[in-house]
Design an enzyme around this catalytic site. Structure first.
Site, PDB file in Angstrom:
ATOM      1  N   GLU A 217      -8.730  -4.627  -5.178  1.00 61.00           N
ATOM      2  CA  GLU A 217      -8.074  -3.558  -4.421  1.00 61.00           C
ATOM      3  C   GLU A 217      -9.065  -2.517  -3.899  1.00 61.00           C
ATOM      4  O   GLU A 217      -8.863  -1.928  -2.837  1.00 61.00           O
ATOM      5  CB  GLU A 217      -7.034  -2.845  -5.299  1.00 61.00           C
TER       6      GLU A 217
ATOM      7  N   SER B 297       0.846  -1.192   0.000  1.00 57.43           N
ATOM      8  CA  SER B 297       0.000   0.000   0.000  1.00 57.43           C
ATOM      9  C   SER B 297       0.887   1.251   0.000  1.00 57.43           C
ATOM     10  O   SER B 297       1.702   1.416  -0.893  1.00 57.43           O
ATOM     11  CB  SER B 297      -0.958  -0.032   1.192  1.00 57.43           C
TER      12      SER B 297
ATOM     13  N   HIS C  80      -7.523  -5.433  -0.682  1.00 61.35           N
ATOM     14  CA  HIS C  80      -6.288  -4.710  -0.386  1.00 61.35           C
ATOM     15  C   HIS C  80      -5.746  -5.151   0.971  1.00 61.35           C
ATOM     16  O   HIS C  80      -6.486  -5.220   1.947  1.00 61.35           O
ATOM     17  CB  HIS C  80      -6.612  -3.215  -0.357  1.00 61.35           C
TER      18      HIS C  80
END
Length: 521
Positions: free
Chosen positions: A337, A214, A430
């Protein structure tokens, strides 16, 4: 229903907080750094040093400035407990990953090494950069524990860097007292520390792999792009990085306007108030900026790294010029995501906002193509697919295409959805892959998944990461089928799932629609 889901996630995440723990020093962990001697402890057949200063405390005159070297210390520093974590400017579902105190004095790193590691052993080094949307994160998060790597013969390092307004908001246009990319400067300083000191812990300074997820994955892209980071590592793994999140001046001004509006000060006449106020007093304004930015300016990136002398170009542009020549990379994304960001309320709310986003960025002509691309998606899925594609996939492909001309490049997509996020309609969300890649056991998404399935996935993904750390090639024990090199023609992509596979150009349609659309540049 949504509230019940949120409550469930809150309870799961809060249950994971690591208590503060202190250990007794071990004589065989004495190590000499350029700033002084440190002594750690041994636990579970791993040597560990926690809370080593790698920069001066960024307080007082150093607030909002790039970091400076730490002061040398006399005697032996006991490094048996985590240093303070950064001031946290985001609280995701009540998340508390550790009970380590938060402070502006936070620039500490941690080292895990094999029990047999001796100074000069020249073991491979793995440096982890945490994520957290540039607003939260800490090296003391149990998900980033380095013991598993150390048990496999790798020296593992993680470190704290400043987040939120103290680390990633750019106020340099308001006076020389403020510097840009303070958090980026922390990341570079930590890597310099590794180069200068890791041999004392048994690591090889010329066999360093950096990795992150991330915002941490974006940090990896930024290190690949920064002229100041050249030569500080030889391999890199970017998990779900947002490589397009190098903010333009336009984006900085839009985010700053929202921040100062909530803070209630005029930055042109009252900027010195930022120097004096308690760091926690900026929390509400930062939280408001995160939520209000996407509402007013659909598709805008949250405050993060900016274009300046440390990052003069977008990562794919810098890589296309050979800034990371000779560096081998693994770049990748997760299949879903966007779902976690929808749950957090950080996406365009509906299709009208998507069209506004495109019109506001001179891309009105692309509205029909974008509409067609997601015509088969229903409800929230339409927004989450679009967000995942635009923020994560497209610029990752650009970066992979660029770097493949200058270093061995491998690309993956993580498709496996553990049972809990699957039940919550989050899919292969994610961050889902982190504990699989790092072989840790603290991601709540995996709580309901059978241990045998998790063990199998960890064997392949963590195995690939270990192989890459050791040799620069992910192929080897635990990895089947073979993972091919990436090139811009075939774009062969490794798929981690129930059964791993290889696909050619899986993002082709998405890439062709989005590749020329730039937001708020």
């Amino acid at each position: 229903m949504k509230n019940r889901i949120l409550i469930m996630v809150v309870l799961l995440l809060c249950a994971c907080a690591r208590p503060i723990s202190h250990h007794e020093t071990s004589p065989d962990t004495l190590a000499s750094t350029q700033y002084g001697e440190v002594q750690g402890f041994v636990a579970a057949d791993v040597k560990t040093w926690l809370g080593i200063p790698y920069a001066a405390p960024p307080v007082g005159e150093l607030r909002f400035r790039r970091n400076q070297p730490p002061q040398p210390w006399p005697g032996v520093k006991k490094c048996v407990a985590f240093g303070n974590k950064p001031i946290q400017y985001m609280n995701m579902f009540g998340l508390e990953r550790s009970r380590v105190p938060a402070s502006e004095d936070c620039l500490y790193l941690n080292v895990w090494a094999p029990l047999t590691a001796a100074p000069g052993a020249k073991l491979p080094v793995f440096v982890w950069i945490y994520g957290g949307a540039y607003h939260m994160g800490e090296g003391s998060d149990p998900m980033y524990d380095g013991a598993s790597f150390a048990k496999d013969g790798v020296v593992f390092v993680n470190f704290n860097y400043r987040v939120g307004p103290l680390g990633f908001y750019d106020f340099s246009m308001y006076g020389k007292r403020f510097e840009s990319n303070c958090g980026v400067s922390d990341q570079i300083a930590a890597l310099r520390w590794v180069q200068n000191n890791i041999a004392a812990f048994g690591g090889a300074p010329h066999n360093v792999t950096i990795a992150g997820e991330s915002a941490g994955g974006t940090g990896v892209y930024n290190m690949l792009a920064s002229p100041a980071a050249k030569g500080l590592f030889q391999k890199a793994i970017a998990e779900s990085g947002v490589t397009g999140n190098t903010e333009s001046r336009r984006m900085v001004e839009m985010n700053n306007a929202i921040f100062f509006e909530k803070l209630g000060i005029d930055p042109h006449t009252e900027i010195t108030k930022l120097l004096e106020m308690p760091a926690q007093d900026m929390l509400a304004a930062a939280a408001f900026t995160l939520k209000e930015g996407p509402r007013r300016h659909p598709g805008i990136f949250m405050p993060g790294p900016v274009k300046d002398d440390l990052l003069p170009l977008h990562p794919w542009e810098a890589m296309a010029k050979g800034n990371a020549k000779g560096v081998s990379v693994i770049l990748g994304t997760n299949r879903n995501e966007g779902t976690l960001f929808a749950l957090m309320g950080l996406l365009p709310g509906d299709w009208r906002q998507v069209e506004k986003m495109l019109r506001d960025n001179g891309a009105a002509d692309s509205i029909p193509a974008v509409t067609d691309l997601y015509a088969a998606e229903k409800g929230t899925r339409k927004m989450t697919s679009l967000a995942g594609d635009r923020a994560f996939v497209v610029d990752m492909v650009k970066s992979a295409d660029a770097q493949s001309a200058f270093g061995n490049t491998y690309v993956y997509r993580f498709d496996f959805a553990p049972l809990l996020p699957d039940l919550l309609a989050l899919g292969a969300a994610h961050s889902t892959e982190i504990s699989t890649a790092l072989a840790t056991n603290d991601h709540p998404f995996w709580l309901l998944t059978p241990s045998s399935r998790r063990k199998e996935l960890t064997r392949s993904m963590h195995g690939a990461w270990l192989n890459f750390v050791r040799t620069g090639n992910p192929n080897g024990p635990g990895v089947a089928p073979a993972w091919p090199l990436y090139d811009p023609k075939q774009r062969l992509t490794y798929i981690f799932d129930q059964n791993n596979s290889v696909e050619a150009n899986p993002h082709e349609k998405v890439y062709e629609v989005w590749k020329d659309i730039q937001l708020y540049q």
